[in-house]
Design a protein around this motif. Structure first.
Motif, mmCIF file in Angstrom:
data_model
loop_
_atom_site.group_PDB
_atom_site.id
_atom_site.type_symbol
_atom_site.label_atom_id
_atom_site.label_comp_id
_atom_site.label_asym_id
_atom_site.label_seq_id
_atom_site.Cartn_x
_atom_site.Cartn_y
_atom_site.Cartn_z
ATOM 1 N N GLU A 132 0.611 -1.156 -0.036
ATOM 2 C CA GLU A 132 -0.060 0.038 -0.021
ATOM 3 C C GLU A 132 1.047 1.107 0.008
ATOM 4 O OE1 GLU A 132 -1.878 1.287 3.669
ATOM 5 O OE2 GLU A 132 -0.495 -0.080 5.047
ATOM 6 N N ASN A 133 0.452 2.457 -0.483
ATOM 7 C CA ASN A 133 1.064 3.412 -0.433
ATOM 8 C C ASN A 133 0.553 4.353 0.935
ATOM 9 O OD1 ASN A 133 0.411 3.575 -3.702
ATOM 10 N ND2 ASN A 133 2.335 4.038 -2.995
ATOM 11 N N GLN A 134 1.737 4.949 1.614
ATOM 12 C CA GLN A 134 1.189 5.388 2.765
ATOM 13 C C GLN A 134 1.610 6.862 2.863
ATOM 14 O OE1 GLN A 134 2.958 2.023 5.458
ATOM 15 N NE2 GLN A 134 1.262 3.049 6.772
ATOM 16 N N LEU A 135 0.826 7.591 3.472
ATOM 17 C CA LEU A 135 0.792 9.244 3.202
ATOM 18 C C LEU A 135 1.551 9.865 4.520
ATOM 19 C CD1 LEU A 135 0.184 11.765 2.020
ATOM 20 C CD2 LEU A 135 -2.201 12.064 3.205
ATOM 21 N N HIS A 136 2.670 10.762 3.993
ATOM 22 C CA HIS A 136 3.332 11.361 4.951
ATOM 23 C C HIS A 136 3.263 12.896 4.750
ATOM 24 C CE1 HIS A 136 7.146 13.276 6.667
ATOM 25 N NE2 HIS A 136 6.873 12.649 7.545
ATOM 26 N N ALA A 137 2.571 13.488 5.652
ATOM 27 C CA ALA A 137 2.516 15.162 5.283
ATOM 28 C C ALA A 137 3.144 15.717 6.440
ATOM 29 C CB ALA A 137 1.204 15.434 4.945
#
Ligand SMILES: Nc1ncnc2c1ncn2[C@@H]1O[C@H](COP(=O)(O)OP(=O)(O)O)[C@@H](O)[C@H]1O
Ligand SMILES: [Mg+2]
Lengths: 489, 246
Positions: free
Chosen positions: A254-259
């Motif tokens: 999966e792609n994971q979001l880091h903001a």
């Protein structure tokens, strides 16, 4: 103005794509408390309540959230970003042992977490700590521990997790939070302001040279979660701090979001050196998985003769969207940006800087080195703006690209806006080109191809590596070598 | 040591070398002269295994091995050294580090132990003194900002450190003043011994005043059209290459 130097290395061996060895890609099996996926005002209230935040901070978050809902997703970067389902992400995950009461000492931290950091080469335990480097360890949404606190406190330096700062130094947080990157600044900054969980807080008092390097190690562990850290560094008059952040995540499909949002404030004659070694999971060789890294980093040179220097080595993430910038408000202030961005396989990076000259005699330096391998896309995007009153502002930009193979891309988007006749925006021709001739020269001397490429790339990055603290320069070089692995067959 | 038989070779997609034969024995110095574009560099590049040159016919054996089957770095490990006509700049990589990497890579290829940086430094300082070159050569990035002459001297210095068994010097004398020329010649003469061979590609006879060749060959249009003793070089100097066609 910018100078661009682009060259291609390609030969019979530059075919096989990387099967990168990402040794940080393991998962730590611990019990965690993760809130259900989804994002609405109740999510934000829940996060704020978990952190026992004051009312004003909850309001700050909710306002940011309401702004965010109105904002379109940015599409100006040269990135192909699949649509992100913000309702499918969990916005808070914390190791269970840490969930309720913050451990007061590292002895109370779950041994599995300590082991994780040890495996990552960042031992937190007293005996094994990195000499001269204080570490704040952020695990998913929370800080699990900060080392050398006592020693730093003796120097008057505050170095703690952001959550603790909210409890222990609310007046400082309230005074500075969002002053450099306001919630409305951009889409991902607004999202971060709404849901940020943890990060580091640094306060260096007047006339103080921080006695050791400070660093934060960000680790994403849980799945289906995003990490939204917030870092705030305040350097009072005539102070100095060198801060370094590192980050890794497990390998997942999966792609994971880091903001993240990082704000720096440098007062009169203060000097902040901020270095990043970004090694988020980049995805596999087919472009599956990896972190989406959407980060807003900005420093305000508020005082006269203040200085902020960004150095970044970006090798990770499936997508990087990041422009560490400087607002040069104080007269005679200076900003620097040194960057190495390496992309391999299907990675995409759109990174660069903004140097905003507001004060007189302000000076900025931009050195960017982009290395593209495999089928990756690598862009430099930079803005140099000189305000009307910024007499004698000076900028120097140098932008070099290196392509390894024929299927990758390098792009440069330099923008300048000058409202002052006395401004001097200059460039210098780069000394030499990177080319197949260099590779052949190395081969003829007996240096095998893989070693030769590593040697040439290391030389290519030298101007940036020399800005990193010593021990991290070694790490950065090693990281680059790993990321280059498989660049040749 | 080196047996080149009936070699035909292309540079890029152009046929350059045509039925070239050359035999070099241990300890011999062969000079190769000839007009511009005759294929001198192509011959050097062929022997070094540079990818843009390809043999289409013929064979090359070096110390009994089929040289054409080896990768360029393997040939270096076997003792083939090419001093490039146009040495390449490698920004950010210091000369000493570069050379040590090369030195150790060649040792590794031969199954020998690597050398540490202190030991290497001693060895290299010794060589640089013997060659009457300046120490700062070591600290500077490979060929970056070097003058033409400095680049050529650096090639000779690298040769002295790597101690090849076959050294090919491609117009290492071009563009040098007389002092630099002597330094280059001196570097070659210091290395001359009964086991080491040289192929000296040059345009001018004057280098051969300082390095005495055992044989002189004239290359024209991809072929060796004349071979002789060092007297041939003098004749060429006096009469130019035109008389060869006559
Ligand atoms: N990579 C290449 N592709 C095509 N032609 C080449 C290439 N390299 C050299 N040549 C051509 O081969 C011929 C011989 O070149 P070269 O061996 O460099 O001659 P010399 O060293 O004797 O002056 C020239 O006509 C040159 O233009
Ligand atoms: Mg030539």
């Amino acid at each position: 103005m910018s100078e661009r130097n682009e060259a291609v290395i390609d030969n019979k061996l530059v075919r096989q794509r990387a099967s990168e060895r990402y040794k940080e890609g393991f998962y730590t099996n611990i019990e965690s408390i993760t809130i259900p996926p989804g994002l609405d005002e109740d999510t934000i209230r829940l996060i704020s309540a978990k952190k026992k935040e004051p009312e004003w901070l909850l309001e700050y978050r909710l306002n940011a959230f309401r702004e965010w809902l109105k904002m379109p997703t940015p599409d100006w970067a040269k990135l192909n970003v699949p649509e992100i389902d913000f309702q499918a992400i969990s916005y808070y995950s914390s190791p269970k042992t840490k969930a309720e009461n913050a451990p007061k000492s590292l002895d109370e931290v779950d041994p599995k977490i300590l082991e994780t950091y040890e495996k990552l080469g960042v031992p937190l335990h007293e005996r094994e700590r990195l000499a001269g480097v204080a570490v704040d360890a952020v695990f998913d949404s929370v800080s699990v521990g900060t080392t050398f606190r006592k020693e730093l406190a003796e120097a008057g330096v505050i170095f703690c997790s952001f959550s603790e700062a909210v409890q222990d130094h609310p007046e400082l947080v309230r005074e500075y939070l969002g002053t450099v990157v306001p919630p409305r600044d951009n889409y991902f900054a607004a999202l971060n302001a709404a849901v940020f969980s943890d990060g580091s807080f640094v306060y260096i008092p007047k006339d103080t040279r921080c006695p050791m390097e400070l660093s934060t190690y960000f680790r994403i562990n849980a799945n289906h979660t995003g990490q939204f850290e917030r870092t705030l560094i305040i350097a009072e008059d005539n102070s100095y701090v060198s801060y370094l952040e590192g980050c890794t995540a497990p390998m997942r499909d999966e792609n994971q979001l880091h903001a993240a949002v990082v704000e720096l404030i440098a007062k009169d004659e203060a000097n902040i050196k901020y270095s990043t070694v970004q090694n988020w999971y980049p995805g596999d060789e087919d472009g599956k998985g990896g972190i989406y890294n959407f980060v807003t980093k900005r420093g305000l040179c508020a005082g006269i003769k203040s200085k902020i220097s960004w150095t970044q080595v970006e090798t990770g993430s499936a997508i990087t969207w990041k422009y560490p910038s400087c607002i040069l408000r104080g007269d005679h202030s200076s900003g620097e940006f040194y960057s190495v961005a390496l992309t391999n396989n299907y990675q995409q990076a759109d990174t660069g800087t903004k140097m905003i000259h507001l004060g007189k005699n302000t000076k900025s330096t931009v050195i960017s080195k982009g290395i593209s391998v495999g089928k990756s896309q690598n862009s430099y995007r930079g803005l140099v703006r000189v305000a009307k009153r910024a007499d004698y502002a000076r900028n120097f930009t140098q932008c070099d690209s290196l392509l390894i193979g024929k299927e990758c891309g390098a792009h440069t988007f330099p923008y300048t806006e000058s409202g002052n006749m006395t401004a001097k925006l200059e460039h210098e021709a780069t000394t030499s080109k990177i080319s197949e001739d260099q590779l052949n020269y190395c081969l003829q001397r007996g240096i095998p191809e893989e070693e030769a490429i590593s040697l040439i790339v290391d030389g290519f990055c030298k101007q940036v590596f020399k800005e990193l603290p010593m021990e991290f320069a070694v790490e950065a070089k090693a990281l680059l070598d790993v990321s280059l692995e498989g660049a040749i067959g | 040591m080196l047996e080149i038989k009936n070699i035909h070779a292309k540079a890029g997609d152009k046929n350059i070398l045509k039925n070239l034969n050359l035999s070099v024995k241990p300890g011999e110095v062969h000079a190769i002269m000839g007009p511009n574009g005759s294929g001198k560099s192509t011959l050097g590049n062929l022997l070094a295994g540079m990818p843009h040159v390809e043999a289409t016919e013929g064979s090359v054996h070096f110390k009994g091995k089929n040289l054409l089957e080896l990768e360029p770095e393997e040939r270096a490990g076997e003792g083939v050294f090419l001093a490039f006509q146009y040495p390449v700049e490698i920004p950010g990589v210091n000369n000493m580090y570069f050379l040590r990497t090369a030195y150790n890579a060649q040792r590794k290829y031969r199954g020998e132990e690597g050398i540490d940086s202190a030991g290497f430094l001693r060895m290299v300082k010794d060589k640089i003194n013997k060659l009457h070159m300046k120490d700062d050569l070591l600290k500077r990035p490979v060929n970056v900002g070097f003058s033409g002459g400095e680049k050529k001297r650096n090639e000779v210095f690298q040769m002295a450190v790597l101690e090849p068994s076959l050294a090919i010097l491609d117009e290492t004398d071009s563009g040098l003043d007389i002092d630099a020329l002597k330094i280059v010649a001196d570097g070659v003469n210091q290395l001359r011994d009964s086991n080491r061979s040289f192929i000296i590609i040059t345009h001018y006879q004057r280098l051969l005043d300082y390095i005495e060749p055992d044989y002189v060959h004239v290359l024209a249009d991809g072929q060796i059209v004349k071979s002789g003793s060092k007297k041939l070089a003098l004749e060429l100097e006096e009469q130019g290459y035109g008389w060869l066609d006559a």
